[in-house]
Enzyme design. Structure first.
Site: not given
Ligand code: IMP
Length: 407
Positions: A13, A16, A41
């Protein structure tokens, strides 16, 4: 040297998408190399706020080709949704987007597994099926986008994965047929593009601290947003790398569970959240907010070998009298200068801060570095000196034009 990379230096976040959207004008091809529809994004297009989850942010430039690389896990339902939404805005995606035949698919059973597991593991995932899809990939029973070209093989693979495969084979074939014309051997497309001198921009999703190897494991995602992921996720060689640009907010946020050394509480946290509109583009969750953490940022800069930093959302700090930045950690009274490799240490560290003067004025609309208030320049210089990497640009608001490049 035709390849440049834009990647996140914090917990995702970092805005980017905005930086990619701005810089993609100089490139011919924009590529996503990891992650999936967990990313969000947000781009402002014709003053309209548009969230993208899978398609590279370069899609808003009509003459660019976009590629979803083999390192991405593709949810065909989410992708169809996104393509249709962009079509409604008059953006033609289908002729400009290629999806790697080697990219693994996220199917509904991955999302179900993600939800079930996170109930006990409590990572706070996005529930988009990311972990289970990467897990299937490594376990070698994943299903790849290109499998749609070989129906008997696809049926066989599904049979190994799910019980009612006959019924689902029909349903999945239907959705995959929608994206089938875009599924290509993107490795050869990229290699050929590189050989013919095309300029390629790699767009990272999430951020360094969510990297499965270098992040705050196990509170991470299941891919490599860091520099190595660029090559395993696309098939291009590091030999062709030109610039690596790291993106960081002027403060820090994180969503989901896990350590966050400079996290704030109370009014100050709410202030950053509201000023920065810190609510997830993918899940709508309120983001945890805190001060910029230079120990963390330096670690991320080192791991990726970045050439320059782009600082986003500077304007969120506009009305503060004082701004703190984390400049070191203490553990059991001892100073530690590197980012800890263990959760148990991270949970016990105490952050040391430096307090800098805020600029306490509106910087939106300023167009050159030299016209910025002295305190804003000091803040940027402090970061630059600590990390020993130049700040190449800052963003001062959400719109495309709200940006200042370093002199
Ligand atoms: P997952 O990628 O859905 O397995 O989530 C794993 C961790 O990464 C969690 O803490 C999510 O909140 C975080 N996360 C996944 N994608 C993003 C993103 O695009 N921005 C911020 N946090 C993310």
């Amino acid at each position: 040297m035709p390849i440049s990379v834009i990647l996140g230096l914090q917990w995702g976040d970092e805005a980017k998408g905005k930086v990619v959207d701005l810089l993609s004008q100089e490139f011919d091809i924009i590529v996503r190399y990891q992650g999936g529809a967990n990313a969000g994004h947000t781009i402002y297009y014709n003053n309209q706020k548009i969230p993208l989850h899978l398609i590279p942010s370069g899609i808003f430039h009509p003459d660019k080709t976009c590629i979803i690389g083999n390192g991405v896990v593709v949810d065909p339902y989410a992708l169809k949704d996104e393509i249709e939404k962009l079509k409604e805005l008059g953006i033609n995606v289908k002729e400009r987007l290629y999806i790697s035949s080697r990219a693994h698919l996220i199917l509904p059973y991955h999302k179900k597994r993600d939800e079930e597991r996170d109930r006990t593991r409590k990572i706070g995932t996005t529930k988009k099926g990311i972990g289970p899809a990467y897990q299937d990939k490594s376990a070698r029973w994943g299903i790849r986008a290109g499998d749609i070209f070989y129906p008997d093989y696809l049926r066989e693979r599904l049979k190994n994965n799910i019980d009612n495969y006959q019924e689902l084979f029909k349903e999945y074939t239907e959705i995959l047929n929608f994206i089938k014309p875009m599924i290509k051997d993107t490795v050869s497309i990229l290699v050929e593009a590189e050989q013919s001198g095309k300029k390629i921009l790699m767009e990272g999703a999430q951020g360094t601290m969510l990297d499965v190897d270098f992040g705050t494991y196990p509170y991470v995602t299941s891919s490599n947003p860091t520099i190595g992921g660029v090559f395993t996720g696309t098939g291009l060689s590091p030999k062709f790398l030109d610039k690596i640009i790291g993106v960081s907010k002027a403060y820090t946020t994180r969503v989901g569970a896990g350590p966050f050394p400079t996290e704030l509480e109370g009014n100050m946290q709410s202030y950053l959240r509201e000023e920065g509109n810190e609510y997830g583009a993918t899940t709508g969750r309120a983001r945890r907010c805190g001060w910029l953490d230079l120990t963390q940022l330096k670690y991320a800069a080192d791991v990726n070998g970045i050439d320059g930093i782009f600082l986003t959302k500077m304007d969120v700090l506009n009305h503060l009298e004082e701004i703190k930045v984390g400049i070191g950690y203490r553990h059991n009274g001892k100073i530690i200068s590197t980012f800890p490799d263990a959760i148990s240490i991270l949970n016990e560290i105490v952050v040391e801060y430096k307090t800098l003067k805020g600029w306490n004025t509106n910087i939106n609309g300023i167009k050159t570095f030299s016209k910025l208030p002295e305190q804003t320049k000091d803040y940027i210089k402090f970061i630059q000196d600590f990390i020993n990497i130049p700040v190449i640009g800052i963003s001062t608001g959400p719109l495309r034009g709200d940006v200042i490049y370093a002199d």
